[in-house]
Design a protein around this motif. Structure first.
Motif, PDB file in Angstrom:
ATOM      1  N   LEU A 107       0.730  -0.909  -0.183  1.00 21.72           N
ATOM      2  CA  LEU A 107      -0.059  -0.032  -0.116  1.00 21.72           C
ATOM      3  C   LEU A 107       0.910   1.313   0.031  1.00 21.72           C
ATOM      4  O   LEU A 107       0.634   2.281  -0.675  1.00 21.72           O
ATOM      5  N   LYS A 108       1.807   1.366   0.604  1.00 19.29           N
ATOM      6  CA  LYS A 108       2.752   2.355   0.739  1.00 19.29           C
ATOM      7  C   LYS A 108       3.454   2.698  -0.579  1.00 19.29           C
ATOM      8  O   LYS A 108       3.764   3.996  -0.849  1.00 19.29           O
ATOM      9  N   LEU A 140      -5.550  10.631   3.679  1.00 19.12           N
ATOM     10  CA  LEU A 140      -5.505  11.362   4.995  1.00 19.12           C
ATOM     11  C   LEU A 140      -6.660  11.965   5.449  1.00 19.12           C
ATOM     12  O   LEU A 140      -7.022  11.818   6.527  1.00 19.12           O
ATOM     13  N   HIS A 141      -7.265  12.816   4.520  1.00 18.19           N
ATOM     14  CA  HIS A 141      -8.357  13.640   5.109  1.00 18.19           C
ATOM     15  C   HIS A 141      -9.618  12.701   5.415  1.00 18.19           C
ATOM     16  O   HIS A 141     -10.224  12.943   6.329  1.00 18.19           O
ATOM     17  N   LEU A 142      -9.720  11.653   4.486  1.00 19.75           N
ATOM     18  CA  LEU A 142     -10.818  10.538   4.653  1.00 19.75           C
ATOM     19  C   LEU A 142     -10.406   9.914   6.105  1.00 19.75           C
ATOM     20  O   LEU A 142     -11.536   9.608   6.602  1.00 19.75           O
ATOM     21  N   SER A 143      -9.153   9.517   6.328  1.00 18.96           N
ATOM     22  CA  SER A 143      -8.985   8.912   7.465  1.00 18.96           C
ATOM     23  C   SER A 143      -9.429   9.626   8.782  1.00 18.96           C
ATOM     24  O   SER A 143      -9.628   9.039   9.740  1.00 18.96           O
ATOM     25  N   LYS A 144      -9.074  11.163   8.775  1.00 19.21           N
ATOM     26  CA  LYS A 144      -9.462  12.047   9.793  1.00 19.21           C
ATOM     27  C   LYS A 144     -11.061  11.877   9.884  1.00 19.21           C
ATOM     28  O   LYS A 144     -11.478  11.980  11.123  1.00 19.21           O
ATOM     29  N   TYR A 145     -11.488  11.937   8.901  1.00 15.74           N
ATOM     30  CA  TYR A 145     -13.292  11.573   8.881  1.00 15.74           C
ATOM     31  C   TYR A 145     -13.520  10.473   9.768  1.00 15.74           C
ATOM     32  O   TYR A 145     -14.589  10.473  10.415  1.00 15.74           O
ATOM     33  N   VAL A 160      -0.490   5.602   5.593  1.00 16.49           N
ATOM     34  CA  VAL A 160      -0.591   4.166   5.537  1.00 16.49           C
ATOM     35  C   VAL A 160      -0.363   3.580   6.985  1.00 16.49           C
ATOM     36  O   VAL A 160      -1.256   2.760   7.276  1.00 16.49           O
ATOM     37  N   TRP A 161       0.363   4.289   8.278  1.00 13.27           N
ATOM     38  CA  TRP A 161       0.253   3.666   9.380  1.00 13.27           C
ATOM     39  C   TRP A 161      -1.185   3.962  10.087  1.00 13.27           C
ATOM     40  O   TRP A 161      -1.651   3.564  10.980  1.00 13.27           O
ATOM     41  N   LEU A 162      -1.930   5.279   9.533  1.00 16.00           N
ATOM     42  CA  LEU A 162      -3.098   5.651  10.175  1.00 16.00           C
ATOM     43  C   LEU A 162      -4.176   4.795   9.595  1.00 16.00           C
ATOM     44  O   LEU A 162      -4.950   4.112  10.546  1.00 16.00           O
ATOM     45  N   LEU A 163      -4.109   4.337   8.665  1.00 18.08           N
ATOM     46  CA  LEU A 163      -5.092   3.144   8.214  1.00 18.08           C
ATOM     47  C   LEU A 163      -4.843   1.888   8.647  1.00 18.08           C
ATOM     48  O   LEU A 163      -5.915   1.278   9.260  1.00 18.08           O
ATOM     49  N   THR A 203       0.447  10.790  11.147  1.00 18.21           N
ATOM     50  CA  THR A 203       0.343  11.664   9.941  1.00 18.21           C
ATOM     51  C   THR A 203       0.509  10.890   8.848  1.00 18.21           C
ATOM     52  O   THR A 203       0.055  11.293   7.585  1.00 18.21           O
ATOM     53  N   ASP A 204       1.208   9.785   9.167  1.00 23.72           N
ATOM     54  CA  ASP A 204       1.524   8.908   7.777  1.00 23.72           C
ATOM     55  C   ASP A 204       0.281   8.367   7.319  1.00 23.72           C
ATOM     56  O   ASP A 204      -0.375   7.503   8.292  1.00 23.72           O
TER      57      ASP A 204
END
Length: 428
Positions: free
Chosen positions: A21-22, A82-87, A114-117, A111-112
């Motif tokens: 993914l990364k 990243l924006h969708l992950s914050k939602y 991939v790590w956030l998902l 903030t990364d």
């Protein structure tokens, strides 16, 4: 487990997926194919966590994580993962149980993408399990009621074909009533053993008059923990639970053995040494490690226990700067510990009676109230008793709910009932 072959394969596959993914997101232009699949799965998980009445949130999630819309953005290279992950994190904050708040908050600092998902999927997995547990708990009363009705109906079908099917059950309750009018045998005083068994305010004779239906049934359940495996007259209403009752009886014997060892050890250790939780836990471990061996070779097991426990007490007293055991006291301690393996040992007999008294109190008062006034010598195994008591109460309560009507009819014929006792019988 992570150390197992399956765990290692799973971890390797997961790492490979997230590395892939990364690479996709870092490519020029970015490849969002894996990210789209992940967002689709996240959307399905979030929707599954909603309650039926949460229509507004359902519509919002459907709109923001619309698969076709996200696919169009990806094709234009405008998908902001990243924006969708914050939602998604905001939705998780709304939907998670309080116990998951801290885990979700930690994700907000990543903030990364991939790590956030990756973190989002880990926490969503926990949230799914929370929802499953909640669903099971909410359904449990109905499932239990269904189980009770089904078991009773099945037994009634058998009873219709075999009218004598309750003969052993009647005999079992008759014996329980007789036991309540017969005083318990006393353990004759023996040289040193009797001195370590102190009397307990909880050990009082139960008045045989009047015979209470609740006490008769409680006594009957306790008698099942003494049942001879070769005796075929086992109550018909408890045949399905016979193996579980034998396991509880084995636990009871192990706790009797454990408490007897600790009681004797405590009488030689002194209040300072035996007041140390670490020291008591160490003696517990020594004794528990030899419980399996005690079943097949009791004398050899007790010889080992007596040697190890005596040495621990001797060394513990020295480490605390207290007077160590004299050779005479050491020999007496080891002798009393070895005697625990004997069939009619006084300490074991009294401990066994007190554990059974505790279990009877659990049936009448409940486990938590019974733990508040433990008979002497049992406080050192309080945690183990709580576990045993809970298992015993759960088993007997379910059985009583299933077969209560049959017990009611037997007890009506068995006991001379006044109005109050008749009401008690009906409540079964």
């Amino acid at each position: 487990p992570s150390y197992s072959l399956e765990g290692k394969v799973k971890e390797t596959m997961h790492n490979a997926f997230w590395d892939h993914l990364k690479e996709q997101l870092s490519a020029t232009p970015p490849d969002f194919s894996c990210a789209l699949e992940l967002l689709k799965e996240i959307k399905e998980i979030l929707l599954s966590l909603l309650l039926p009445r949460q229509n507004r949130l359902r519509s919002e999630i459907e709109e923001v994580l619309d698969t076709e819309l996200l696919k169009q953005k990806a094709e234009r290279g405008a998908l902001n993962v990243l924006h969708l992950s914050k939602y998604i994190l905001d939705m998780m904050t709304l939907l998670c149980a309080p116990v998951r708040d801290e885990a979700v908050q930690k994700l907000e600092n990543i903030t990364d993408p991939v790590w956030l998902l990756r973190g989002i999927f880990q926490v969503l997995g926990l949230m799914k399990m929370d929802m499953v547990n909640y669903t099971i708990q909410s359904l449990q009363p109905r499932l239990q009621e269904h189980s009770i009705q089904r078991e009773r109906a099945t037994f009634q079908e058998l009873l219709n074909k075999q009218p004598s099917l309750l003969n052993h059950t009647t005999k079992w309750l008759t014996q329980a009533a007789a036991d309540l009018t017969t005083p318990l045998p006393t353990c004759p005083d023996t040289s040193d053993s009797a001195s370590v068994v102190s009397s307990s305010p909880s050990e009082v004779a139960i008045s045989p008059e009047p015979l209470s239906p609740t006490m008769v049934l409680s006594q009957g359940f306790l008698n099942l923990l003494l049942w001879d495996p070769e005796d075929e007259d086992f109550p018909e209403t408890l045949l399905a639970d016979r193996m579980r009752l034998q396991e509880l009886e084995s636990q009871l014997r192990q706790l009797t053995f454990l408490a007897s060892v600790l009681l004797v050890a405590g009488s030689f250790s002194g209040s300072v040494l035996f007041g140390s939780p670490q020291f008591v836990d160490k003696l517990k471990r020594i004794t528990k490690d030899l419980m399996e061996e005690f079943k097949s070779r009791p004398e050899e097991a007790m010889q080992t226990v007596s040697e190890q426990v005596s040495q621990e007490i001797h060394q513990g007293l020295k480490n605390m700067g207290l007077a160590a055991l004299s050779s005479e006291n050491m020999a007496s301690l080891m002798g009393q510990l070895r005697n625990i393996a004997k069939k009619e040992n006084c300490v074991c007999s009294v401990i066994d009676q007190r554990i059974r008294l505790f279990l009877k109190c659990c049936l009448v008062l409940g486990v938590q109230r019974s733990l508040l006034d433990l008979p002497g010598g049992l406080t050192v195994i309080e945690a183990e008793l709580a576990e045993l008591g809970q298992k015993f109460v759960s088993l007997t309560h379910h059985n009583q709910k299933v077969f209560g009507p049959y017990y009611t009819e037997i007890l009506k014929a068995l006991l001379p009932l006044d109005q109050a006792l008749e009401t008690e019988v009906e409540s079964l």
